[in-house]
Design a protein around this motif. Structure first.
Motif, short mmCIF file in Angstrom:
data_model
loop_
_atom_site.label_atom_id
_atom_site.label_comp_id
_atom_site.label_asym_id
_atom_site.label_seq_id
_atom_site.Cartn_x
_atom_site.Cartn_y
_atom_site.Cartn_z
N TYR A 66 0.81 -1.22 0.00
CA TYR A 66 0.00 0.00 0.00
C TYR A 66 0.84 1.28 0.00
O TYR A 66 0.30 2.37 0.07
CB TYR A 66 -0.92 0.02 1.22
CG TYR A 66 -2.14 -0.86 1.09
CD1 TYR A 66 -3.13 -0.57 0.18
CD2 TYR A 66 -2.31 -1.97 1.91
CE1 TYR A 66 -4.27 -1.36 0.07
CE2 TYR A 66 -3.44 -2.78 1.82
CZ TYR A 66 -4.42 -2.46 0.88
OH TYR A 66 -5.54 -3.24 0.78
N GLY A 67 2.17 1.14 -0.08
CA GLY A 67 3.02 2.32 -0.10
C GLY A 67 3.17 2.94 1.27
O GLY A 67 3.18 2.25 2.29
N ASP A 68 3.28 4.26 1.32
CA ASP A 68 3.48 5.00 2.55
C ASP A 68 2.24 4.85 3.45
O ASP A 68 1.14 5.25 3.06
CB ASP A 68 3.71 6.48 2.21
CG ASP A 68 3.98 7.34 3.44
OD1 ASP A 68 3.87 6.83 4.58
OD2 ASP A 68 4.28 8.54 3.25
N ASN A 120 0.10 7.91 3.91
CA ASN A 120 -0.42 8.55 2.70
C ASN A 120 -1.71 7.87 2.27
O ASN A 120 -1.69 6.75 1.76
CB ASN A 120 0.62 8.50 1.58
CG ASN A 120 0.23 9.34 0.37
OD1 ASN A 120 -0.93 9.36 -0.04
ND2 ASN A 120 1.20 10.03 -0.19
N ASP A 145 -1.97 6.84 -1.47
CA ASP A 145 -1.25 5.60 -1.81
C ASP A 145 -2.15 4.39 -1.60
O ASP A 145 -2.15 3.45 -2.40
CB ASP A 145 0.01 5.46 -0.96
CG ASP A 145 1.18 6.25 -1.51
OD1 ASP A 145 0.99 7.03 -2.47
OD2 ASP A 145 2.29 6.13 -0.95
N TYR A 146 -2.89 4.41 -0.51
CA TYR A 146 -3.79 3.29 -0.19
C TYR A 146 -4.89 3.17 -1.24
O TYR A 146 -5.18 2.08 -1.76
CB TYR A 146 -4.40 3.49 1.19
CG TYR A 146 -5.47 2.48 1.54
CD1 TYR A 146 -5.14 1.28 2.16
CD2 TYR A 146 -6.81 2.72 1.23
CE1 TYR A 146 -6.11 0.34 2.47
CE2 TYR A 146 -7.79 1.79 1.53
CZ TYR A 146 -7.44 0.60 2.14
OH TYR A 146 -8.41 -0.33 2.43
N ALA A 191 -3.62 1.91 -4.84
CA ALA A 191 -2.62 0.85 -4.82
C ALA A 191 -2.83 -0.17 -5.94
O ALA A 191 -1.88 -0.76 -6.45
CB ALA A 191 -2.63 0.14 -3.46
#
Length: 337
Positions: free
Chosen positions: A153-155, A158, A161-162, A165
């Motif tokens: 999901y990245g950062d 953030n 980002d979620y 994704a």
């Protein structure tokens, strides 16, 4: 918690087990596996599957007296790349067990201080999915819960980002009907790009119980439940010859720049700007006809729809917007005749 198993290893294990030479008497002692049983064998409960794929189907045809065909179907990531970063978790619930569902990952991050709870959607997720120190939804014993999310999901701080994704692209060359009079395109050049949010498939273990819907139809208590969020960021299609709800004929309509989301109006709370759809499917019996078939009930769809380029006969007539577009209180009974 979940055990991450390579898909090839998972399939190989199933094939080995299925091919073992066991006496018939041994099958009499086979019993369904529960999460607690799996936990004692693997040390973890449930199964996680990471998935990457591209899907192409030249033609799908349903034939009756005539034929209806979906031509040139493909599913991929944006711009015909691999559809990836997909994670499926599969669990058989214990009685009252809390499992991942919907935006429960957002609630977990909010509780850890990674997301700002002054955001109304984040606060709603925390209130909805917080379950006494766990985050998700409580299920009944024997329910199968399949949750689709992202591998990465990245950062974690953030939110965007979620929400972005998992990207997807769906293309269909044409939808055609044919018969003794010839053939005709209903739709053509369909292209949808967007993002898949949390999606849940739940097989409820209702045993042999039944319930009665508001319209009098009787449905099984064991049912498949679908709950999904998604966003279309760019879409286009040609509506060549088709009726909408048997009232409006949209032949020769072209749509460009289509967007489907939920960022306007009065029902945005808890959706993080994404459109949503829910439905339940089970065996059912119609109160009106007495026929038994597939019942699709408790259907709900909520979205805002933007069509910035709306063409009729190849000429743009301006833009069209729907705000708080909602389909609800819908029941469908499907059976043969």
């Amino acid at each position: 918690m979940f055990t991450r198993i390579p898909l090839c290893q998972f399939i190989t294990g199933l094939c080995f087990a299925g091919g073992a030479a066991l006496p018939l008497s041994a099958f009499a002692d086979f019993k369904p596996l529960t999460d607690s049983t799996l936990s004692s064998v693997t040390g973890q409960a449930g199964v996680t599957i990471e998935l990457e794929t591209k899907l192409n189907i030249d033609r799908i045809t349903w034939t009756d007296e005539g034929a209806l065909s979906v031509n040139g179907f493909r599913l991929s990531g944006h711009n015909d790349t691999t559809l990836d970063n997909l994670r499926l978790t599969v669990d058989i619930a214990g009685d009252g067990e809390v499992l991942e569902h919907g935006f429960s990952e957002i609630a977990r991050r909010a509780a850890a201080g990674q997301l700002d709870t002054s955001n109304p959607d984040v606060a709603d997720a925390l209130a909805k999915y917080s379950m006494g120190g766990s985050y998700g939804k409580a299920f009944n014993s024997g329910d199968m819960v399949i949750h689709l999310g992202a591998t990465d999901y990245g950062d974690p701080t953030n939110l965007n980002d979620y929400l972005r994704a998992v990207d997807f692209e769906l293309g269909i060359d044409s939808l055609t009907t044919s018969g003794s009079e010839g053939s005709a395109n209903l739709f053509s050049n369909i292209l949808l790009q967007g993002y898949v949010g949390p999606t849940d498939l739940i097989i409820r273990n209702g045993g042999t119980s039944t319930r009665t819907l508001g319209n009098g139809n009787t449905v099984s208590g064991s049912e498949l439940q679908l709950d999904t969020h998604f966003e279309i960021t760019n879409g286009s299609l040609n509506w060549d010859a088709a009726d909408l709800i048997f009232i409006f004929n949209f032949a020769a309509v072209g749509i460009e720049g289509l967007q489907i989301h939920n960022r306007r109006g009065n029902d945005t709370l808890g959706h993080f700007g994404m459109a949503s759809a829910t439905a339940k499917l089970s065996q059912g019996t119609s109160a009106g006809s007495g026929k038994s078939g597939l019942s699709i009930h408790d259907v709900e769809f909520r979205a805002d729809i933007d069509m910035p380029v709306f063409k009729v006969g190849g000429t743009s007539i301006g833009s069209v917007q729907f705000t708080d577009f909602a389909i609800k209180n819908t029941t469908i009974m499907v059976y043969g005749h």
